[in-house]
Design a protein around this motif. Structure first.
Motif, PDB file in Angstrom:
ATOM      1  N   ALA A  15       1.567  63.193  87.361  1.00  0.00           N
ATOM      2  CA  ALA A  15       3.192  63.244  86.926  1.00  0.00           C
ATOM      3  C   ALA A  15       3.710  64.002  85.730  1.00  0.00           C
ATOM      4  O   ALA A  15       4.950  64.522  85.873  1.00  0.00           O
ATOM      5  CB  ALA A  15       3.636  61.725  87.014  1.00  0.00           C
ATOM      6  N   ALA A  46       6.531  66.905  85.930  1.00  0.00           N
ATOM      7  CA  ALA A  46       7.678  66.595  85.214  1.00  0.00           C
ATOM      8  C   ALA A  46       8.006  67.843  84.195  1.00  0.00           C
ATOM      9  O   ALA A  46       9.114  68.513  84.015  1.00  0.00           O
ATOM     10  CB  ALA A  46       7.722  65.334  84.493  1.00  0.00           C
ATOM     11  N   LEU A  61       7.585  59.723  87.382  1.00  0.00           N
ATOM     12  CA  LEU A  61       8.655  60.889  87.168  1.00  0.00           C
ATOM     13  C   LEU A  61       9.778  60.299  86.467  1.00  0.00           C
ATOM     14  O   LEU A  61      10.392  60.888  85.330  1.00  0.00           O
ATOM     15  CB  LEU A  61       8.854  61.579  88.189  1.00  0.00           C
TER      16      LEU A  61
END
Length: 380
Positions: A160, A164, A195
């Protein structure tokens, strides 16, 4: 610069297989004058990507930096003179793209144009070069790059973070930004929560401040354009999970990192290059659905695949229409690796051996060792 400097004396042509009574050569020669039009998002890096191979191939260069970010290019040219580049070989001309850029494309002494920027502007440049030349172009254009995340990733939090960073780096003002998250449905909820946490921890501010973790948008006009696409996507059914507007009270153009879900492939946020910190989220149940979502009618610049299954990754590499595909990471452009796009994301490749060839013309030379006894058009 070092990469192409090292290649310069290893580039010159080749020998061809010919009959025993003749010698055939292909000689690489410079075009002459190259017009290089660089973007504002990475002004010094993009300028060096264009100037270095053009000079290494023996050309003179006229660089037009973006009118929004000219200073590093001017310093670049000053340093080139100090380093011994002869005056008149590396030149910088400033001005608006519609006037100065167009004049460079049309100039009869400019033999080739290289451009990085939007697909619309690239198409206009290509059209102009066709009309006044034709003259060749290298175009590195827009992208709407997908990141495919499968449920078998070993560390959801780490993946994640990678996803991101691929959309918030430089506030999403990157042609290869991973702006479309395609995620296996079974892990969508926890992944999105990671996120959201990452996005909400980013701190906007000047890029020279050590406390800043989110860059500004290049201009208020561009920030308003980003917001316009987000608002149109909401009207078309998108749900905003976080962000969705400009930061208030900061005295600059800072856009909130934004997560959008509830979209289909016709939504403006999925279709259009936003060039800001806006990530769309779409779920899939299997590889076939993931590939269907990844397909984009216009762009094919880059893609990311996150999975523990190397066989799956290699299958997807073959089927994704993108000039660069990264496995279990995102964005890794290094010396010698070709960079460029499929579809409307560009023509040509930068940052590699082929780039030097693209800044050269090939002249064929045939030397006859004795007077031929047959007509020139006779078959061998």
């Amino acid at each position: 610069i070092r990469f192409f400097a090292e290649l310069a004396d290893k580039h010159g042509g080749s020998l061809a297989a010919t009959q025993t009574d003749r010698l055939g050569m292909q000689i690489a020669e410079p075009y002459g004058v190259i017009a290089a039009i660089a973007p504002w998002n990475f002004p010094l890096s993009m300028a060096s990507w264009k100037v270095a191979p053009a000079l290494a191939a023996g050309n003179a260069v006229v660089l037009k930096p973006s009118e929004l970010t000219p200073y590093s290019s001017l310093r670049f040219a000053e340093l080139a003179l100090q380093a011994g580049i002869p005056a008149g070989i590396f030149n910088v001309v400033q001005g608006d793209g519609r006037v100065t850029g167009d004049a460079l494309c049309r100039h009869p002494r400019v033999a080739k144009v290289t451009f990085t920027g939007s697909t619309a502007t690239g198409s206009s440049i290509m059209s102009t070069c066709a009309l006044v030349g034709p003259k060749p172009v290298t175009l590195e254009l827009g992208g709407k790059s997908p990141q495919l995340v499968f449920a078998d990733v070993p560390d959801i939090a780490r993946t994640a973070r990678t996803v991101a960073m691929a959309i918030t780096g430089n506030a999403g003002q990157v042609c290869v930004s991973g702006s479309r998250l395609l995620i296996e449905r079974s892990i969508m909820q926890p992944f999105v929560e990671h996120l959201r946490t990452y996005f909400e921890q980013l701190r906007p501010g000047p890029t020279w401040s050590s406390a800043s973790t989110l860059s500004p948008i290049i201009s208020r006009q561009q920030a308003n354009r980003i917001d316009g696409i987000v608002q149109r996507s909401r009207q078309a059914g998108a749900e905003v999970l976080c962000g969705g507007g400009l930061f208030d009270g900061l005295g600059g153009a800072y856009y909130q990192p934004t997560l959008l879900t509830g979209l289909d492939n016709s939504n403006p946020a999925v279709c259009e290059e936003i060039f800001g910190p806006v990530l769309t989220v779409q779920a899939f149940d299997d590889e076939a659905e993931a590939l269907g979502l990844a397909e984009h009618a216009t762009y094919g610049l880059a893609a990311g695949v996150h999975t523990a299954d190397i066989n799956r990754a290699l299958r997807l590499v073959r089927r994704l229409e993108a000039g660069s595909v990264w496995i279990n990471r995102y964005s890794n452009i290094t010396n010698g690796t070709a960079f460029g796009g499929y579809k409307n994301s560009g023509i040509g490749r930068e940052f590699c051996h082929e780039t030097l060839n693209a800044y050269s013309q090939v002249k064929t030379v045939t030397v006859q060792s004795e007077v031929p006894t047959t007509a020139w058009f006779a078959p061998r």
